[in-house]
Design a protein around this motif. Structure first.
Motif, mmCIF file in Angstrom:
data_model
loop_
_atom_site.group_PDB
_atom_site.id
_atom_site.type_symbol
_atom_site.label_atom_id
_atom_site.label_comp_id
_atom_site.label_asym_id
_atom_site.label_seq_id
_atom_site.Cartn_x
_atom_site.Cartn_y
_atom_site.Cartn_z
ATOM 1 N N HIS A 219 0.791 -1.095 -0.037
ATOM 2 C CA HIS A 219 0.033 0.096 -0.085
ATOM 3 C C HIS A 219 0.960 1.379 -0.211
ATOM 4 C CE1 HIS A 219 -3.595 -2.560 1.930
ATOM 5 N NE2 HIS A 219 -3.543 -2.825 0.594
ATOM 6 N N MET A 220 1.809 1.064 0.754
ATOM 7 C CA MET A 220 2.799 2.538 0.924
ATOM 8 C C MET A 220 3.430 2.674 -0.507
ATOM 9 S SD MET A 220 6.065 2.974 3.362
ATOM 10 C CE MET A 220 7.020 1.662 2.798
ATOM 11 N N VAL A 221 3.788 1.723 -1.237
ATOM 12 C CA VAL A 221 4.603 1.713 -2.265
ATOM 13 C C VAL A 221 3.552 2.303 -3.403
ATOM 14 C CG1 VAL A 221 5.668 0.570 -4.608
ATOM 15 C CG2 VAL A 221 6.400 0.105 -1.994
ATOM 16 N N TYR A 222 2.329 1.847 -3.412
ATOM 17 C CA TYR A 222 1.301 2.170 -4.595
ATOM 18 C C TYR A 222 0.960 3.734 -4.160
ATOM 19 C CZ TYR A 222 -2.919 1.920 -7.391
ATOM 20 O OH TYR A 222 -3.689 2.230 -8.222
ATOM 21 N N VAL A 223 0.765 4.116 -2.781
ATOM 22 C CA VAL A 223 0.622 5.605 -2.844
ATOM 23 C C VAL A 223 1.567 6.527 -2.805
ATOM 24 C CG1 VAL A 223 -0.097 7.205 -0.993
ATOM 25 C CG2 VAL A 223 -1.428 4.805 -0.813
ATOM 26 N N ALA A 224 2.613 6.236 -2.868
ATOM 27 C CA ALA A 224 3.999 7.056 -2.875
ATOM 28 C C ALA A 224 4.126 7.222 -4.304
ATOM 29 C CB ALA A 224 5.429 6.220 -2.538
ATOM 30 N N ARG A 225 3.781 6.541 -5.382
ATOM 31 C CA ARG A 225 3.984 6.595 -6.794
ATOM 32 C C ARG A 225 3.461 7.752 -7.001
ATOM 33 N NH1 ARG A 225 2.324 2.133 -8.262
ATOM 34 N NH2 ARG A 225 4.384 1.016 -8.220
ATOM 35 N N PRO A 226 1.940 8.076 -7.029
ATOM 36 C CA PRO A 226 1.609 9.400 -7.413
ATOM 37 C C PRO A 226 2.104 10.812 -6.716
ATOM 38 C CG PRO A 226 -0.224 8.295 -6.112
ATOM 39 C CD PRO A 226 1.161 7.274 -6.241
ATOM 40 N N LEU A 227 2.545 10.640 -5.549
ATOM 41 C CA LEU A 227 3.125 11.588 -4.729
ATOM 42 C C LEU A 227 4.592 12.079 -5.355
ATOM 43 C CD1 LEU A 227 2.523 10.838 -0.992
ATOM 44 C CD2 LEU A 227 1.615 12.885 -2.202
ATOM 45 N N LEU A 228 5.067 10.983 -5.797
ATOM 46 C CA LEU A 228 6.390 11.263 -6.876
ATOM 47 C C LEU A 228 6.393 12.113 -7.981
ATOM 48 C CD1 LEU A 228 8.354 7.780 -6.093
ATOM 49 C CD2 LEU A 228 9.238 9.825 -5.276
ATOM 50 N N ALA A 229 5.106 11.691 -8.754
ATOM 51 C CA ALA A 229 4.848 12.348 -9.938
ATOM 52 C C ALA A 229 4.537 13.848 -9.514
ATOM 53 C CB ALA A 229 3.368 11.776 -10.618
ATOM 54 N N TYR A 230 3.665 14.041 -8.273
ATOM 55 C CA TYR A 230 3.536 15.426 -7.923
ATOM 56 C C TYR A 230 4.768 15.903 -7.597
ATOM 57 C CZ TYR A 230 2.101 18.845 -4.433
ATOM 58 O OH TYR A 230 1.960 20.153 -3.648
ATOM 59 N N THR A 295 -5.499 14.972 -1.069
ATOM 60 C CA THR A 295 -6.095 14.512 -1.850
ATOM 61 C C THR A 295 -5.683 13.020 -2.707
ATOM 62 O OG1 THR A 295 -7.642 16.215 -2.184
ATOM 63 C CG2 THR A 295 -7.974 14.579 -4.004
ATOM 64 N N ILE A 296 -4.370 13.351 -3.492
ATOM 65 C CA ILE A 296 -3.572 12.275 -3.926
ATOM 66 C C ILE A 296 -3.394 11.033 -3.033
ATOM 67 C CG2 ILE A 296 -1.148 11.594 -4.658
ATOM 68 C CD1 ILE A 296 -0.902 14.684 -5.654
ATOM 69 N N ILE A 297 -3.063 11.130 -1.978
ATOM 70 C CA ILE A 297 -3.066 10.109 -0.825
ATOM 71 C C ILE A 297 -3.975 9.303 -0.539
ATOM 72 C CG2 ILE A 297 -2.317 9.409 1.545
ATOM 73 C CD1 ILE A 297 -0.474 12.166 1.520
ATOM 74 N N ARG A 298 -5.260 10.011 -0.418
ATOM 75 C CA ARG A 298 -6.407 9.276 -0.053
ATOM 76 C C ARG A 298 -7.214 8.527 -1.201
ATOM 77 N NH1 ARG A 298 -7.383 10.023 4.898
ATOM 78 N NH2 ARG A 298 -7.171 11.855 6.050
ATOM 79 N N GLU A 299 -7.308 9.232 -2.466
ATOM 80 C CA GLU A 299 -7.490 8.710 -3.551
ATOM 81 C C GLU A 299 -6.739 7.472 -4.245
ATOM 82 O OE1 GLU A 299 -7.589 11.569 -6.549
ATOM 83 O OE2 GLU A 299 -9.476 12.351 -5.760
#
Length: 405
Positions: A219-230, A295-299
């Motif tokens: 889960h952590m890896v999945y959520v981190a990916r869009p944050l890296l794009a951000y 929002t990025i994290i929760r979505e």
């Protein structure tokens, strides 16, 4: 060099050895933060030196919830006039790479040791600049108040925040300056900061029955990916403030600076967490960016049915005073008077305690002898000659702001 500069230099030069000795004693105090140890002892060293220089020290015990060891604000003052100028600094330092860094050494014109640049060297320049202004009658109808605080390296809410919370910063002050390691430049702006801790809750299972578990690492890896794009997007949004050409101009976001979780290598982790730390340019709306990250994290978490928590561990606004403000122009004139060349205005790539004064409408700047690129490193140093020059700038600035029409 003007007659005024010669007078200040004449007062400081015989005290050069005294200034170096003072810095050596400060470096020897291991005020590492985190965890925030040795603060009370260092505060008393500071107060004793201010007393010797006639700067009327006061030790203010910091009460309330914190984990620091015996933290105090050292508040010094000189002069009795109506105009008020603040000198501000912090005496905590980042952890050392080697305990030998707490023994300052001289080498090739450099004073090497933890805190020499960030910013115990700056404290020495400020204190002796104030003492020179006092002894030479440069204060006119004005006064200097010196604030020396702990906790800058871990958010500054306990230290400088205490000053703001308890009404110890007078909004009518003509300016504030801090001895942070700006090199040959004047920092008239700094970024804001948002720091988050993102946590996940799952279910443990033995590796032999891994499918029965809920893997929080996944889960952590999945959520981190869009944050890296951000983070990549924000890095591409440059500031309009001048910066050191070697520094990136976009807002900086670090995903996963710290992370952890799990109980053993052969168990599905039932808990995991990682940090997000950011430095946003003054043009950015911090409330809007916090909402975007949340929002990025929760979505992303919802997409994999992850249980997620978001803790806001730091939220600090940016600070900025226009370079053409009269208080900034005066500081630039004083720097040029001492150094013989103009001082450029730049935005600091990090955050500064200027913000506590800026929020009250006080023109706020950073100007110090150290260099940012060596601060916090294993070979941190300050140029010995610059230590004296910056002290002279502080004395002249006091005269410029307090004794001029």
């Amino acid at each position: 060099m003007s007659a005024r500069s010669e007078m200040v230099a004449g007062w400081l030069e015989p005290r050069a050895g005294e200034m170096v000795d003072f810095l050596g004693r400060l470096v020897a105090e291991p005020t590492e933060n985190p965890p925030g140890t040795g603060l009370g002892r260092c505060a008393r060293v500071l107060a004793d030196q201010l007393q010797r220089l006639g700067l009327e020290p006061e030790l203010i015990e910091i009460t309330g919830p914190h984990t620091l060891e015996d933290p105090h604000i050292v508040r010094g003052s000189t002069g009795a006039g109506a105009k008020l100028l603040y000198f501000h600094g912090h005496y905590d330092v980042v952890p050392v790479q080697d305990r030998a860094q707490f023994a300052m050494r001289r080498e090739g014109g450099r004073l090497i040791g933890r805190g020499t640049a960030d910013m115990k060297g700056g404290i020495v320049s400020m204190v002796y600049g104030a003492a020179a202004a006092k002894e030479l009658g440069l204060l006119g109808d004005g006064r200097i108040v010196i604030h020396l605080v702990p906790d800058e390296e871990t958010g500054s809410v306990v230290g400088a925040g205490y000053l703001r919370e308890h009404g110890l910063i007078d909004p009518s002050a003509v300016a504030m300056v801090t001895g942070e390691p700006s090199g040959s430049s004047i920092w008239n702006a700094a970024r804001g900061a948002i720091s988050l801790k993102v946590g996940f809750e799952g279910r443990e299972a033995h590796v032999g029955q891994a499918t029965f578990g809920i893997n929080t690492f996944a889960h952590m890896v999945y959520v981190a990916r869009p944050l890296l794009a951000y983070a990549e997007e924000m890095a591409g949004r440059p500031t309009g403030y001048p910066m050191n050409p070697a520094d990136p101009t976009g807002s900086m976001v670090v995903v996963g600076g710290l992370s952890g979780g799990g109980s053993n290598f052969n168990v599905v982790p039932a808990d995991a967490w990682f940090t997000v730390d950011s430095r946003f340019n003054p043009e950015e709306d911090l409330d809007a960016e916090l909402a975007r990250m949340t929002t990025i994290i929760r979505e992303a978490a919802a997409e994999v049915d992850a249980k997620v928590t978001i803790d806001i561990t730091q939220f600090q606004p940016p600070a900025g005073t226009p370079a053409d403000h009269p208080a900034g122009a005066a500081l630039a004139r004083c720097a040029e008077e001492v150094r013989g060349e103009p001082a450029a205005f730049e935005m600091c790539g990090g955050i500064l305690e200027n913000r506590w004064y800026d929020q009250l409408g006080i023109p706020a700047f950073a100007f110090g002898a150290g260099r940012l690129d060596v601060s916090h490193g294993p070979h941190e140093y300050v140029d010995e000659r610059e230590l004296f020059r910056v002290a002279a700038v502080y004395a002249l600035y006091a005269n410029e702001m307090l004794d001029q029409p």
